[in-house]
Design a protein around this motif. Structure first.
Motif, PDB file in Angstrom:
ATOM      1  N   GLN A 199      -1.341 -23.518 -22.805  1.00 57.42           N
ATOM      2  CA  GLN A 199      -0.461 -23.655 -23.974  1.00 57.42           C
ATOM      3  C   GLN A 199       0.965 -24.019 -23.553  1.00 57.42           C
ATOM      4  OE1 GLN A 199      -0.584 -20.383 -26.808  1.00 57.42           O
ATOM      5  NE2 GLN A 199      -1.732 -21.803 -28.081  1.00 57.42           N
ATOM      6  N   ARG A 200       1.428 -23.413 -22.459  1.00 57.57           N
ATOM      7  CA  ARG A 200       2.785 -23.727 -21.981  1.00 57.57           C
ATOM      8  C   ARG A 200       2.850 -25.174 -21.528  1.00 57.57           C
ATOM      9  NH1 ARG A 200       2.197 -18.457 -19.875  1.00 57.57           N
ATOM     10  NH2 ARG A 200       3.512 -16.979 -21.005  1.00 57.57           N
ATOM     11  N   PRO A 228      -1.673  -3.051 -28.794  1.00 56.25           N
ATOM     12  CA  PRO A 228      -1.988  -4.156 -27.873  1.00 56.25           C
ATOM     13  C   PRO A 228      -0.902  -5.217 -27.790  1.00 56.25           C
ATOM     14  CG  PRO A 228      -3.890  -3.612 -29.212  1.00 56.25           C
ATOM     15  CD  PRO A 228      -2.747  -2.816 -29.760  1.00 56.25           C
ATOM     16  N   ARG A 229      -0.157  -5.406 -28.856  1.00 53.81           N
ATOM     17  CA  ARG A 229       0.912  -6.407 -28.812  1.00 53.81           C
ATOM     18  C   ARG A 229       2.116  -5.887 -28.044  1.00 53.81           C
ATOM     19  NH1 ARG A 229       2.400  -8.504 -34.558  1.00 53.81           N
ATOM     20  NH2 ARG A 229       1.391  -6.621 -35.343  1.00 53.81           N
ATOM     21  N   ILE A 274      -1.039  -6.507 -21.930  1.00 57.55           N
ATOM     22  CA  ILE A 274      -2.187  -6.717 -21.041  1.00 57.55           C
ATOM     23  C   ILE A 274      -2.928  -7.986 -21.468  1.00 57.55           C
ATOM     24  CG2 ILE A 274      -4.443  -5.739 -20.387  1.00 57.55           C
ATOM     25  CD1 ILE A 274      -3.127  -3.003 -20.428  1.00 57.55           C
ATOM     26  N   TYR A 275      -2.838  -8.317 -22.755  1.00 57.99           N
ATOM     27  CA  TYR A 275      -3.509  -9.522 -23.240  1.00 57.99           C
ATOM     28  C   TYR A 275      -2.987 -10.780 -22.550  1.00 57.99           C
ATOM     29  CZ  TYR A 275       0.616 -10.400 -26.181  1.00 57.99           C
ATOM     30  OH  TYR A 275       1.886 -10.642 -26.621  1.00 57.99           O
ATOM     31  N   ARG A 276      -1.734 -10.731 -22.098  1.00 56.83           N
ATOM     32  CA  ARG A 276      -1.184 -11.903 -21.401  1.00 56.83           C
ATOM     33  C   ARG A 276      -1.879 -12.111 -20.051  1.00 56.83           C
ATOM     34  NH1 ARG A 276       4.138 -13.749 -23.100  1.00 56.83           N
ATOM     35  NH2 ARG A 276       4.747 -12.665 -24.997  1.00 56.83           N
ATOM     36  N   ILE A 284       1.934  -3.685 -25.476  1.00 59.39           N
ATOM     37  CA  ILE A 284       1.599  -3.581 -24.045  1.00 59.39           C
ATOM     38  C   ILE A 284       0.881  -4.872 -23.672  1.00 59.39           C
ATOM     39  CG2 ILE A 284       0.361  -2.248 -22.297  1.00 59.39           C
ATOM     40  CD1 ILE A 284       0.532   0.158 -24.197  1.00 59.39           C
ATOM     41  N   ILE A 288      -5.140 -11.056 -19.547  1.00 62.52           N
ATOM     42  CA  ILE A 288      -6.520 -11.422 -19.874  1.00 62.52           C
ATOM     43  C   ILE A 288      -6.626 -12.917 -20.199  1.00 62.52           C
ATOM     44  CG2 ILE A 288      -8.353 -11.097 -21.585  1.00 62.52           C
ATOM     45  CD1 ILE A 288      -7.406  -8.148 -21.785  1.00 62.52           C
ATOM     46  N   TRP A 289      -5.666 -13.404 -20.971  1.00 62.30           N
ATOM     47  CA  TRP A 289      -5.749 -14.795 -21.426  1.00 62.30           C
ATOM     48  C   TRP A 289      -4.720 -15.680 -20.716  1.00 62.30           C
ATOM     49  CZ3 TRP A 289      -5.921 -11.758 -26.402  1.00 62.30           C
ATOM     50  CH2 TRP A 289      -7.231 -11.570 -26.826  1.00 62.30           C
ATOM     51  N   ASP A 343      -4.937 -17.897 -18.378  1.00 60.02           N
ATOM     52  CA  ASP A 343      -5.300 -19.318 -18.251  1.00 60.02           C
ATOM     53  C   ASP A 343      -5.020 -20.061 -19.558  1.00 60.02           C
ATOM     54  OD1 ASP A 343      -6.099 -18.778 -15.702  1.00 60.02           O
ATOM     55  OD2 ASP A 343      -8.234 -18.623 -16.200  1.00 60.02           O
ATOM     56  N   TYR A 344      -5.389 -19.440 -20.645  1.00 64.76           N
ATOM     57  CA  TYR A 344      -5.188 -20.044 -21.957  1.00 64.76           C
ATOM     58  C   TYR A 344      -3.698 -20.252 -22.235  1.00 64.76           C
ATOM     59  CZ  TYR A 344      -4.972 -20.236 -27.078  1.00 64.76           C
ATOM     60  OH  TYR A 344      -4.713 -20.592 -28.360  1.00 64.76           O
ATOM     61  N   TYR A 345      -2.918 -19.203 -21.930  1.00 65.63           N
ATOM     62  CA  TYR A 345      -1.480 -19.311 -22.189  1.00 65.63           C
ATOM     63  C   TYR A 345      -0.834 -20.339 -21.270  1.00 65.63           C
ATOM     64  CZ  TYR A 345      -2.064 -15.055 -24.969  1.00 65.63           C
ATOM     65  OH  TYR A 345      -2.464 -14.139 -25.900  1.00 65.63           O
TER      66      TYR A 345
END
Lengths: 352, 226
Positions: free
Chosen positions: A318-319, A301-302, A306-308, A304, A310-311, A313-315
């Protein structure tokens, strides 16, 4: 900016805590909406597509539609050359039990559903035929004959069945030859099957109520009717049949990986294909359950990202935080609505 | 030790409340990072399971042959079939989503494992339904599937050609296991919480600087149970 790769331990520690904001959420309402949505989808699919229901085959149909195939199968049950007779446990001690290297999984638990193909599919049903002394005499003659004579008769008769024609009343007309009493026995068995008697005979046990279809299904599977229907419905093994459904309906598509192995070498030609595929799928299933503990797989998962997505909005928050923009210094400032208190324990949870 | 402390019922209740206090069992808030469509597939899977059980109960009440000769029976069979297809569709997306979130982090391995086992047992539950249909599909699937099961020895006690045995597995034994596993899975999710996002390595130094220069807002704090 230099990137640093987190260790698995660090990732686990970081995931134990969440000190960011919460948003209002109604789990019960969400579940009720989900049930309503799925119910509506199922209803729409039902209205527009219904569901398949192909009538089952019977031995009576088989013997009427394919009398030569029926008799050929019955002869193979009589002389012990059918698939069931050669199968091995759990039905008999035939030689075809599958093994992987020295592992005899199929044989270890023994014969739990014993089937004597000659007795169960030929002698037994013929013994129930009354009012025909010729059949009894033929059966007795066959059983009393030397094994060599039996083999000669059944082999000759099986070869002749390839040239058989269907006569009046769905009887079989076979060229003359040295068949011993076999034609008399098979004629009686065919008549019994065509009248529907064999369907009942093979289902009967010492009980009044019956639910075990092992004997009739194995007998039918040794013949060609089920396979012929399956081919029309694209259900054969080489047609990815295990995941297909009759008609054009989706079947057990979640079995695609299991079905896949049967399409490639060496599984598509190995006599031990089932054991090999089951072992592979068993191994993969255990790996699937244990993914959190398998280095490399748990790191995918790290790799590929895809988590970026999914999350995202969160990231983004954070930026903004890192840039000193809107969102403040709090990690995870996304989500609408007023903040609500965090529940006790770790990060609050959805059903998903 | 007092009599009350020795009381099994009291001990069970208090252990339950300790593990899952009501506000954690049924919270009215979620972490703000839970803002993606991927999160709905878990609850959609549960929704499909509810429809499966509801339609299955109706089919079970009328017996296994009912749906073959009545229109209303065929209707409920269709609902049952499509709910199963939707169940697996939603569950597979849910599984892939959780995989790409590495959702086993932070002591949530048991949550992943209970979900994975639920998926595998659900396949067995669906399979026993296919061989319990009492039609050509059942005949063909049963006669083909026996070889795989027999090759492992499982066929000695799990006979796919025995309709009575398969029907019992389908309407009682496996649904109980699936519902039990899914319940355990949901309780584990409630207990450990949904997994926080993976940290972005490139943001770590900048966030540390921002945190040291800005005043931290009032936030909620949580600890992992895992």
């Amino acid at each position: 900016m230099k990137r640093r790769r987190y260790s698995n331990t660090e990732l686990n520690d970081l995931a134990r805590h969440y000190d960011g904001p919460y948003k209002p959420y109604d789990l019960v309402k969400e579940l009720c909406i989900a049930i309503a949505v799925v119910g509506a989808l199922a209803l729409l699919l039902t209205i527009f597509l219904s569901s398949p229901d192909e009538s089952p085959s019977t031995i009576a149909q088989w013997s009427r539609q394919m009398p030569a195939d029926f008799v050929t199968t019955a002869v193979s049950e009589l002389d012990g050359t059918s698939d069931t007779a050669q199968y091995g446990p759990p039905y008999d001690n035939g030689p075809n039990a599958q093994i992987v290297w020295f592992v005899h999984l199929q044989s270890w638990l023994g014969v739990s559903h014993p089937i004597n193909t000659a007795q169960d599919y030929v002698y037994g049903p013929l013994g129930a035929v009354t009012g025909d002394p010729g059949v009894r005499a033929a059966t007795a003659s066959y059983r009393a004959a030397p094994a060599k004579s039996q083999t000669t008769w059944t082999t000759n008769y099986t070869n002749a069945l390839a040239k058989a024609t269907v006569g009046r009343g769905d009887t079989l007309v076979v060229p003359p030859g040295n068949y011993g009493p076999v034609p008399t026995m098979m004629g009686a068995l065919l008549a019994l099957a065509q009248a529907g008697g064999l369907d009942g005979d093979l289902l009967t046990s010492s009980q009044f109520y019956q639910t075990d279809y092992t004997k009739p299904l194995l007998f039918m599977a040794d013949g060609g009717l089920l396979a012929a229907r399956a081919q029309q419905q694209h259900l054969l093994g080489e047609q990815w049949g295990m995941m297909n459904e009759t008609g054009s309906y989706p079947g057990q598509v979640w079995l695609w990986l299991y079905t896949f192995w049967y399409q490639i070498a060496p599984f598509n030609s190995s006599p031990n294909a089932d054991a090999l595929v089951m072992l592979i799928m068993g191994f993969l299933s255990v790996c699937f359950i244990l993914i959190p503990f398998i280095p490399g797989v748990r790191d995918i998962p790290r790799a590929i990202p895809i988590y970026r997505l999914i999350w995202r909005d969160y990231y983004r928050e954070q930026r903004n935080t890192a840039a000193g923009g809107p969102g403040g210094a709090s990690p995870g400032g996304g989500g609408g609505g007023p903040p609500v208190p965090a529940p006790p324990g770790p990060a609050g949870a959805a059903t998903g | 030790v007092s009599a009350r402390e020795r009381n099994w019922t009291v001990r069970l209740r208090e252990a339950g409340v300790r593990a899952l206090p009501p506000e954690r069992l049924l919270p009215d808030g979620q972490p703000a990072y839970m803002s993606s469509w991927i999160y709905i597939f878990g609850v959609l899977t549960i929704g499909a399971l509810v429809i499966i059980i509801g339609s299955g109960v109706i089919l079970g009440l009328k017996g296994p042959a009912w749906w073959h000769y009545t229109g209303i029976g065929h209707f409920f069979n269709s609902i049952h079939l499509w709910a199963v297809e939707l169940f697996f569709f939603f569950m597979v997306i849910h599984l892939w989503g959780k995989f790409f979130m590495a959702s086993w982090r932070g002591g949530r391995a048991r949550t992943w494992m209970s979900g994975a086992i639920s998926f595998l047992i659900s396949i067995a539950a669906a399979f026993t339904g296919y061989v319990s249909q009492q039609n050509f599909d059942s005949q063909w699937i049963a006669t083909q599937a026996k070889d795989g099961l027999n090759s492992t020895g499982v066929g000695a006690f799990f006979n796919v050609l025995n309709f009575g045995q398969m029907y019992t597995y389908h309407v009682l034994l496996l649904p109980v296991v699936v519902v039990g596993l899914v319940s355990a899975h949901i309780l584990l999710v409630r207990r450990s919480g949904i997994v926080p996002p993976l940290p972005l390595p490139e943001l770590l130094p900048a966030l540390a600087v921002a945190a040291s220069t800005a005043e931290a807002p009032e936030t909620a704090s949580a600890e992992s149970a895992g």
